[in-house]
Design a protein around this motif. Sequence first.
Motif, PDB file in Angstrom:
ATOM      1  N   CYS A   1       0.828  -1.215   0.000  1.00 56.18           N
ATOM      2  CA  CYS A   1       0.000   0.000   0.000  1.00 56.18           C
ATOM      3  C   CYS A   1       0.860   1.262   0.000  1.00 56.18           C
ATOM      4  O   CYS A   1       0.586   2.208  -0.749  1.00 56.18           O
ATOM      5  N   SER A   2       1.905   1.278   0.804  1.00 55.57           N
ATOM      6  CA  SER A   2       2.777   2.455   0.875  1.00 55.57           C
ATOM      7  C   SER A   2       3.555   2.647  -0.415  1.00 55.57           C
ATOM      8  O   SER A   2       3.824   3.780  -0.831  1.00 55.57           O
TER       9      SER A   2
ATOM     10  N   CYS B   1      -4.025   2.160  -3.116  1.00 53.70           N
ATOM     11  CA  CYS B   1      -3.534   1.131  -2.198  1.00 53.70           C
ATOM     12  C   CYS B   1      -4.484  -0.059  -2.140  1.00 53.70           C
ATOM     13  O   CYS B   1      -4.064  -1.214  -2.061  1.00 53.70           O
TER      14      CYS B   1
ATOM     15  N   PRO C   1      -0.230   4.006   3.826  1.00 52.35           N
ATOM     16  CA  PRO C   1      -0.907   3.806   5.112  1.00 52.35           C
ATOM     17  C   PRO C   1      -0.397   2.604   5.939  1.00 52.35           C
ATOM     18  O   PRO C   1      -1.106   2.161   6.851  1.00 52.35           O
TER      19      PRO C   1
ATOM     20  N   CYS D   1      -3.477  10.548  -7.988  1.00 54.73           N
ATOM     21  CA  CYS D   1      -4.154   9.265  -7.788  1.00 54.73           C
ATOM     22  C   CYS D   1      -4.584   8.695  -9.141  1.00 54.73           C
ATOM     23  O   CYS D   1      -4.936   9.433 -10.055  1.00 54.73           O
TER      24      CYS D   1
ATOM     25  N   CYS E   1      -4.284  11.321   3.570  1.00 54.20           N
ATOM     26  CA  CYS E   1      -4.772  10.330   2.610  1.00 54.20           C
ATOM     27  C   CYS E   1      -5.967  10.888   1.849  1.00 54.20           C
ATOM     28  O   CYS E   1      -6.895  11.441   2.439  1.00 54.20           O
ATOM     29  N   HIS E   2      -5.969  10.735   0.512  1.00 56.54           N
ATOM     30  CA  HIS E   2      -7.043  11.250  -0.332  1.00 56.54           C
ATOM     31  C   HIS E   2      -8.074  10.177  -0.701  1.00 56.54           C
ATOM     32  O   HIS E   2      -8.969  10.433  -1.499  1.00 56.54           O
TER      33      HIS E   2
ATOM     34  N   CYS F   1       1.773  10.150  -0.730  1.00 54.22           N
ATOM     35  CA  CYS F   1       2.597  10.235   0.475  1.00 54.22           C
ATOM     36  C   CYS F   1       4.046  10.557   0.081  1.00 54.22           C
ATOM     37  O   CYS F   1       4.419  10.492  -1.081  1.00 54.22           O
TER      38      CYS F   1
ATOM     39  N   CYS G   1       1.076   4.129  -3.021  1.00 53.68           N
ATOM     40  CA  CYS G   1       0.530   5.463  -2.761  1.00 53.68           C
ATOM     41  C   CYS G   1       1.321   6.538  -3.502  1.00 53.68           C
ATOM     42  O   CYS G   1       2.546   6.633  -3.369  1.00 53.68           O
TER      43      CYS G   1
ATOM     44  N   GLY H   1      -7.381   1.981   2.219  1.00 56.79           N
ATOM     45  CA  GLY H   1      -8.056   3.276   2.085  1.00 56.79           C
ATOM     46  C   GLY H   1      -9.302   3.355   2.938  1.00 56.79           C
ATOM     47  O   GLY H   1      -9.573   4.385   3.580  1.00 56.79           O
TER      48      GLY H   1
ATOM     49  N   GLY I   1      -0.776  11.440   8.696  1.00 58.29           N
ATOM     50  CA  GLY I   1      -1.017  10.677   7.481  1.00 58.29           C
ATOM     51  C   GLY I   1      -2.459  10.263   7.294  1.00 58.29           C
ATOM     52  O   GLY I   1      -2.935  10.133   6.166  1.00 58.29           O
TER      53      GLY I   1
ATOM     54  N   MET J   1      -8.319   3.820   6.538  1.00 54.95           N
ATOM     55  CA  MET J   1      -7.948   5.210   6.810  1.00 54.95           C
ATOM     56  C   MET J   1      -9.196   6.077   6.978  1.00 54.95           C
ATOM     57  O   MET J   1      -9.266   6.932   7.876  1.00 54.95           O
TER      58      MET J   1
END
Length: 402
Positions: free
Chosen positions: A32-33, A76, A46, A235, A70-71, A39, A36, A87, A66, A90
């Motif tokens: 996921c990180s 992710c 995340p 994104c 996050c949008h 970030c 992204c 997501g 963070g 989050m």
Amino acid sequence: MSMHVQPDIEFIKALKEVGGDTLKQCYQCASCSVACQVCTDSHPFPRKQMVLANWGLAEKAMMDPGVYLCHLCGDCTEICPRGARPGDVMAAIRAYAYRALGWPKALADLCSSAKNLPMLIGIPSIVIFVLWLISGGMHIPSGEQFAKVGYTHFFGHWDFKWLSKNVLFIDIIFLTAAGIAVTSVYKGVSRLWRGMSEATGLTEVPYRPSVIQFVKQFLWPSIVEILEHSRFKKCTAHSDRVRGHLPLVFAFIGLFFVTCYSMFTQDVIGIFIPSMHGPISMWNPVKWLANVAAVAMIVGIGILWMNRSRMEATGKAKNTFYDWFLIWIIMGVGVTGLGAELLRLVGIPSLGYIVYYLHLISVAMLFLYMPYTKFAHIVYRTFAMAFERYRDSSFIKDPLNA
């Protein structure tokens, strides 16, 4: 070095209720990180937030910048090999935070569950109805009068030139709702900023920016970035959400300007020119702006409505009250506002007054419940972005040692 972790079970349960039910499927692969796009290398997410949530560390998760940066673009979630939907987790942490940071607590708790929806609608409905009743304005005007005064006599009329009766009752309703919302947001943002500072060890710093420096260097650039959607456009999985967010952002800016203009003309200029207490002329450019903004609001929230429905239908998102409540409110504001104006133009006062009453309810809900719904992320994200700039600035980091 050992560390004692005392998980908050209620926090984990709350996350599952608002869309974070896939939390336990995460096995910390860090995909996921890597996926992204919004970030930074020094502060990725995340993955860290997934650990905090899994361990039930509510306070640490809530106070992590963070979470608000996050949008929720879904990149992710698309790449997660276990279907953990980072997501959504989050978003669930944010929903929990808005409830925990909200004031008064009873109102924040009320906005957290679909079972409270009748009460959430009922509170402004009853308050506005009672004020309408005691105002003496509860009567349907003739078609001729309706064409002349519109809804400016909704709460009645008097000859007191300093303040029209309708404006007085409108101010009572919305200034009270706005006052509660502003107080709640102020308390919440203050606590969040302190929490973020403590979590990142920034409580003892040699120099602090002045208010002007803070606004100029940290807050204003964050607002500009939000208006430009520059980070959001990175994104990829659900990039079409930008087409829904942008019209909404500019619709709210436009309607804010229209509201300020209306308040100034009604409450100030109206003292000297009583005719200004009437409805804004259809030929007034501000009226054009109001109509364009109303259409943009309906279009924007319609796009987000369709996107959300499509994501849920394909299993990429969970149906939650947290996500839909704000969508319903905004759609209600746009449809009833435009509908009330159209009914005034075609001269149907009986139906027009009913729709206008529903419009007042939906606007009051938007104002009153803003700090406890998804709408709150506008404020919290802005200050999280400002904090992001602040922690990387020369106020914190010595440029000679960077």
